[in-house]
Design a protein around this motif. Sequence first.
Motif, PDB file in Angstrom:
ATOM      1  N   ALA A 118     -10.852  13.740 -52.443  1.00 37.49           N
ATOM      2  CA  ALA A 118      -9.624  12.777 -52.323  1.00 37.49           C
ATOM      3  C   ALA A 118      -9.277  12.297 -54.087  1.00 37.49           C
ATOM      4  CB  ALA A 118      -9.958  11.589 -51.888  1.00 37.49           C
ATOM      5  N   VAL A 119     -10.143  12.806 -54.882  1.00 34.37           N
ATOM      6  CA  VAL A 119      -9.675  12.463 -56.299  1.00 34.37           C
ATOM      7  C   VAL A 119      -8.678  13.251 -56.853  1.00 34.37           C
ATOM      8  CG1 VAL A 119     -11.489  13.932 -57.556  1.00 34.37           C
ATOM      9  CG2 VAL A 119     -10.878  11.748 -58.420  1.00 34.37           C
ATOM     10  N   GLN A 120      -8.672  14.474 -56.251  1.00 34.30           N
ATOM     11  CA  GLN A 120      -7.439  15.398 -56.645  1.00 34.30           C
ATOM     12  C   GLN A 120      -6.182  15.103 -56.100  1.00 34.30           C
ATOM     13  OE1 GLN A 120      -8.856  19.225 -55.492  1.00 34.30           O
ATOM     14  NE2 GLN A 120     -10.558  19.024 -56.399  1.00 34.30           N
ATOM     15  N   ASP A 121      -6.108  14.042 -55.076  1.00 36.05           N
ATOM     16  CA  ASP A 121      -4.668  13.764 -54.306  1.00 36.05           C
ATOM     17  C   ASP A 121      -4.587  12.329 -55.066  1.00 36.05           C
ATOM     18  OD1 ASP A 121      -2.898  12.733 -52.852  1.00 36.05           O
ATOM     19  OD2 ASP A 121      -3.906  13.028 -50.861  1.00 36.05           O
ATOM     20  N   THR A 122      -3.270  12.322 -55.539  1.00 38.99           N
ATOM     21  CA  THR A 122      -2.822  11.025 -56.337  1.00 38.99           C
ATOM     22  C   THR A 122      -2.825   9.714 -55.453  1.00 38.99           C
ATOM     23  OG1 THR A 122      -0.710  11.541 -56.250  1.00 38.99           O
ATOM     24  CG2 THR A 122      -1.715  12.175 -58.013  1.00 38.99           C
ATOM     25  N   LEU A 123      -2.919  10.119 -54.150  1.00 44.42           N
ATOM     26  CA  LEU A 123      -2.710   8.942 -53.243  1.00 44.42           C
ATOM     27  C   LEU A 123      -4.100   8.211 -52.851  1.00 44.42           C
ATOM     28  CD1 LEU A 123      -0.846  10.744 -50.077  1.00 44.42           C
ATOM     29  CD2 LEU A 123       0.306   9.206 -51.940  1.00 44.42           C
ATOM     30  N   ILE A 124      -5.059   8.807 -53.530  1.00 50.48           N
ATOM     31  CA  ILE A 124      -6.427   7.988 -53.573  1.00 50.48           C
ATOM     32  C   ILE A 124      -6.304   6.531 -54.000  1.00 50.48           C
ATOM     33  CG2 ILE A 124      -7.087   8.698 -55.914  1.00 50.48           C
ATOM     34  CD1 ILE A 124      -9.915   8.692 -54.551  1.00 50.48           C
ATOM     35  N   LYS A 125      -5.271   6.502 -55.159  1.00 48.21           N
ATOM     36  CA  LYS A 125      -5.257   5.039 -55.423  1.00 48.21           C
ATOM     37  C   LYS A 125      -4.552   4.079 -54.606  1.00 48.21           C
ATOM     38  CE  LYS A 125      -4.319   6.835 -60.175  1.00 48.21           C
ATOM     39  NZ  LYS A 125      -3.273   6.985 -61.373  1.00 48.21           N
ATOM     40  N   ASN A 126      -3.792   4.644 -53.496  1.00 48.91           N
ATOM     41  CA  ASN A 126      -3.249   3.692 -52.478  1.00 48.91           C
ATOM     42  C   ASN A 126      -4.227   3.491 -51.345  1.00 48.91           C
ATOM     43  OD1 ASN A 126      -1.013   3.901 -53.843  1.00 48.91           O
ATOM     44  ND2 ASN A 126      -0.408   6.017 -52.739  1.00 48.91           N
ATOM     45  N   TYR A 127      -5.386   3.756 -51.402  1.00 49.33           N
ATOM     46  CA  TYR A 127      -6.589   3.671 -50.335  1.00 49.33           C
ATOM     47  C   TYR A 127      -6.890   2.164 -50.334  1.00 49.33           C
ATOM     48  CZ  TYR A 127      -6.919   8.607 -48.830  1.00 49.33           C
ATOM     49  OH  TYR A 127      -6.388   9.732 -48.525  1.00 49.33           O
ATOM     50  N   LYS A 128      -7.155   1.521 -49.035  1.00 51.04           N
ATOM     51  CA  LYS A 128      -7.482   0.185 -49.197  1.00 51.04           C
ATOM     52  C   LYS A 128      -9.177   0.246 -48.770  1.00 51.04           C
ATOM     53  CE  LYS A 128      -6.586  -4.093 -47.031  1.00 51.04           C
ATOM     54  NZ  LYS A 128      -5.621  -5.126 -45.670  1.00 51.04           N
ATOM     55  N   THR A 129      -9.371   0.784 -47.790  1.00 52.58           N
ATOM     56  CA  THR A 129     -10.705   0.813 -47.239  1.00 52.58           C
ATOM     57  C   THR A 129     -11.121   2.298 -47.246  1.00 52.58           C
ATOM     58  OG1 THR A 129     -10.464   0.747 -45.099  1.00 52.58           O
ATOM     59  CG2 THR A 129     -10.768  -1.394 -46.106  1.00 52.58           C
ATOM     60  N   VAL A 130     -12.484   2.632 -47.365  1.00 49.35           N
ATOM     61  CA  VAL A 130     -13.069   3.965 -47.180  1.00 49.35           C
ATOM     62  C   VAL A 130     -14.169   3.502 -46.184  1.00 49.35           C
ATOM     63  CG1 VAL A 130     -14.319   5.822 -47.870  1.00 49.35           C
ATOM     64  CG2 VAL A 130     -12.511   4.982 -49.213  1.00 49.35           C
ATOM     65  N   ASN A 131     -14.076   3.884 -44.918  1.00 45.23           N
ATOM     66  CA  ASN A 131     -15.098   3.594 -43.847  1.00 45.23           C
ATOM     67  C   ASN A 131     -16.094   4.630 -43.592  1.00 45.23           C
ATOM     68  OD1 ASN A 131     -16.430   2.790 -41.343  1.00 45.23           O
ATOM     69  ND2 ASN A 131     -14.698   1.766 -40.655  1.00 45.23           N
ATOM     70  N   LEU A 132     -17.371   4.331 -43.971  1.00 43.35           N
ATOM     71  CA  LEU A 132     -18.490   5.224 -43.717  1.00 43.35           C
ATOM     72  C   LEU A 132     -19.276   4.938 -42.575  1.00 43.35           C
ATOM     73  CD1 LEU A 132     -19.887   5.392 -47.581  1.00 43.35           C
ATOM     74  CD2 LEU A 132     -18.122   6.873 -46.469  1.00 43.35           C
ATOM     75  N   LYS A 133     -18.999   4.169 -41.733  1.00 45.44           N
ATOM     76  CA  LYS A 133     -19.570   3.800 -40.571  1.00 45.44           C
ATOM     77  C   LYS A 133     -19.733   5.033 -39.577  1.00 45.44           C
ATOM     78  CE  LYS A 133     -18.402  -0.994 -40.279  1.00 45.44           C
ATOM     79  NZ  LYS A 133     -17.684  -2.191 -39.554  1.00 45.44           N
ATOM     80  N   PHE A 134     -18.927   6.046 -39.389  1.00 47.00           N
ATOM     81  CA  PHE A 134     -19.220   7.171 -38.738  1.00 47.00           C
ATOM     82  C   PHE A 134     -19.797   8.155 -39.394  1.00 47.00           C
ATOM     83  CE2 PHE A 134     -15.350   4.350 -37.839  1.00 47.00           C
ATOM     84  CZ  PHE A 134     -15.765   3.847 -36.390  1.00 47.00           C
ATOM     85  N   THR A 135     -20.716   8.562 -38.957  1.00 48.78           N
ATOM     86  CA  THR A 135     -21.548   9.655 -39.739  1.00 48.78           C
ATOM     87  C   THR A 135     -20.896  10.841 -39.765  1.00 48.78           C
ATOM     88  OG1 THR A 135     -22.952  10.075 -37.986  1.00 48.78           O
ATOM     89  CG2 THR A 135     -23.707   8.631 -39.587  1.00 48.78           C
ATOM     90  N   GLN A 136     -19.973  11.147 -38.513  1.00 46.02           N
ATOM     91  CA  GLN A 136     -19.293  12.475 -38.508  1.00 46.02           C
ATOM     92  C   GLN A 136     -17.925  12.723 -39.322  1.00 46.02           C
ATOM     93  OE1 GLN A 136     -20.778  15.022 -37.048  1.00 46.02           O
ATOM     94  NE2 GLN A 136     -22.562  13.534 -36.632  1.00 46.02           N
ATOM     95  N   GLN A 137     -17.483  11.555 -39.880  1.00 46.97           N
ATOM     96  CA  GLN A 137     -16.330  11.459 -40.540  1.00 46.97           C
ATOM     97  C   GLN A 137     -16.089  10.237 -41.311  1.00 46.97           C
ATOM     98  OE1 GLN A 137     -12.797  10.908 -37.851  1.00 46.97           O
ATOM     99  NE2 GLN A 137     -13.960   9.690 -36.545  1.00 46.97           N
ATOM    100  N   VAL A 138     -15.028  10.534 -42.366  1.00 47.87           N
ATOM    101  CA  VAL A 138     -14.759   9.195 -43.214  1.00 47.87           C
ATOM    102  C   VAL A 138     -13.345   8.854 -42.855  1.00 47.87           C
ATOM    103  CG1 VAL A 138     -14.237   8.563 -45.700  1.00 47.87           C
ATOM    104  CG2 VAL A 138     -16.235  10.150 -45.135  1.00 47.87           C
ATOM    105  N   VAL A 139     -13.307   7.531 -42.272  1.00 47.13           N
ATOM    106  CA  VAL A 139     -12.082   7.000 -41.939  1.00 47.13           C
ATOM    107  C   VAL A 139     -11.245   6.091 -43.162  1.00 47.13           C
ATOM    108  CG1 VAL A 139     -10.597   5.615 -40.232  1.00 47.13           C
ATOM    109  CG2 VAL A 139     -12.557   6.942 -39.638  1.00 47.13           C
ATOM    110  N   CYS A 140     -10.199   6.528 -43.601  1.00 53.16           N
ATOM    111  CA  CYS A 140      -9.469   5.782 -44.472  1.00 53.16           C
ATOM    112  C   CYS A 140      -8.203   4.715 -44.028  1.00 53.16           C
ATOM    113  CB  CYS A 140      -9.092   6.683 -45.598  1.00 53.16           C
ATOM    114  SG  CYS A 140     -10.614   7.459 -46.413  1.00 53.16           S
ATOM    115  N   THR A 141      -8.050   3.570 -44.919  1.00 53.95           N
ATOM    116  CA  THR A 141      -6.697   3.026 -44.635  1.00 53.95           C
ATOM    117  C   THR A 141      -6.136   2.976 -45.966  1.00 53.95           C
ATOM    118  OG1 THR A 141      -8.034   0.945 -44.722  1.00 53.95           O
ATOM    119  CG2 THR A 141      -7.674   1.797 -42.460  1.00 53.95           C
ATOM    120  N   LYS A 142      -4.790   2.901 -45.704  1.00 51.66           N
ATOM    121  CA  LYS A 142      -4.037   2.431 -46.899  1.00 51.66           C
ATOM    122  C   LYS A 142      -3.268   1.190 -47.097  1.00 51.66           C
ATOM    123  CE  LYS A 142      -2.714   7.684 -47.401  1.00 51.66           C
ATOM    124  NZ  LYS A 142      -1.692   8.763 -47.605  1.00 51.66           N
ATOM    125  N   ASN A 143      -3.014   0.828 -48.349  1.00 55.05           N
ATOM    126  CA  ASN A 143      -2.082  -0.270 -48.452  1.00 55.05           C
ATOM    127  C   ASN A 143      -0.988  -0.365 -47.743  1.00 55.05           C
ATOM    128  OD1 ASN A 143      -4.314  -1.587 -50.243  1.00 55.05           O
ATOM    129  ND2 ASN A 143      -3.430  -0.191 -51.950  1.00 55.05           N
TER     130      ASN A 143
END
Length: 241
Positions: free
Chosen positions: A216-241
């Motif tokens: 994600a750090v290579q994607d300039t959109l990372i600055k728009n993420y609001k939450t990074v959800n690690l609850k699910f061990t099989q995937q990372v779920v992100c929400t944006k502003n």
Amino acid sequence: MKKFNWTNIRLLVIFGVAIFLFSFSGKRNENRKILKTKVEFVSENNPFLTKESVNKLLIEKNRGRLGFKKVELDLSNLEKKLNSHNMIKKTEVYVSVDGVLKAVVEQKTPVARVFNDNSSFYVDYQGGRMPVSDNFSARVPLISGALHELKNEKITRVLQTIHDDDFLQKNIIGVNILPSGNLKMSSRNFNYVIDFGKPINIEKKFKNYKAFFQRAVQDTLIKNYKTVNLKFTQQVVCTKN
């Protein structure tokens, strides 16, 4: 008439002389005055204590003065006194052959810091409480929220994992403990909230976060993420502003 066994007599004489010399040497060693102390830290990287402060503890019984006899020392009690210090993990105290009282000190390792009302303290690597130092300030995550949950060994394990990993140590600056026991973390360089969830599957969740960050750090959109959800061990779920 029996002949003297000169060999046995010589052995007895030698044995007697050896005992005398050993006793004389031991007595002389006990009466030797301690005129110097030396303090060594196992690691000089985090000098929470000064060598002067440890020196004072070493000679406290003698009113802060040197010149006392070795026989007056109780090394075991000295170690116990130093080990009871709230910044010290372990100490070894001994007298060298040249009469120097030495203390090898291993300090506690802070893994987080708490600001509670008007007070502040560290959480050490074992999950215990450690006071802040006037001599050095550790760069560790700030803890907030339900502080009574700090007694939870799993939360201690989370803090240990952050401390032991160079990336996590530099990236995560805050841990908020919710009343439910869930954890939310703050990133140093970005405004999103890391929703860690319960302190379970710790290594897997952090592994997922590191993999997400590298992409994600290579994607300039990372600055728009609001939450990074690690609850699910099989995937990372992100929400944006």
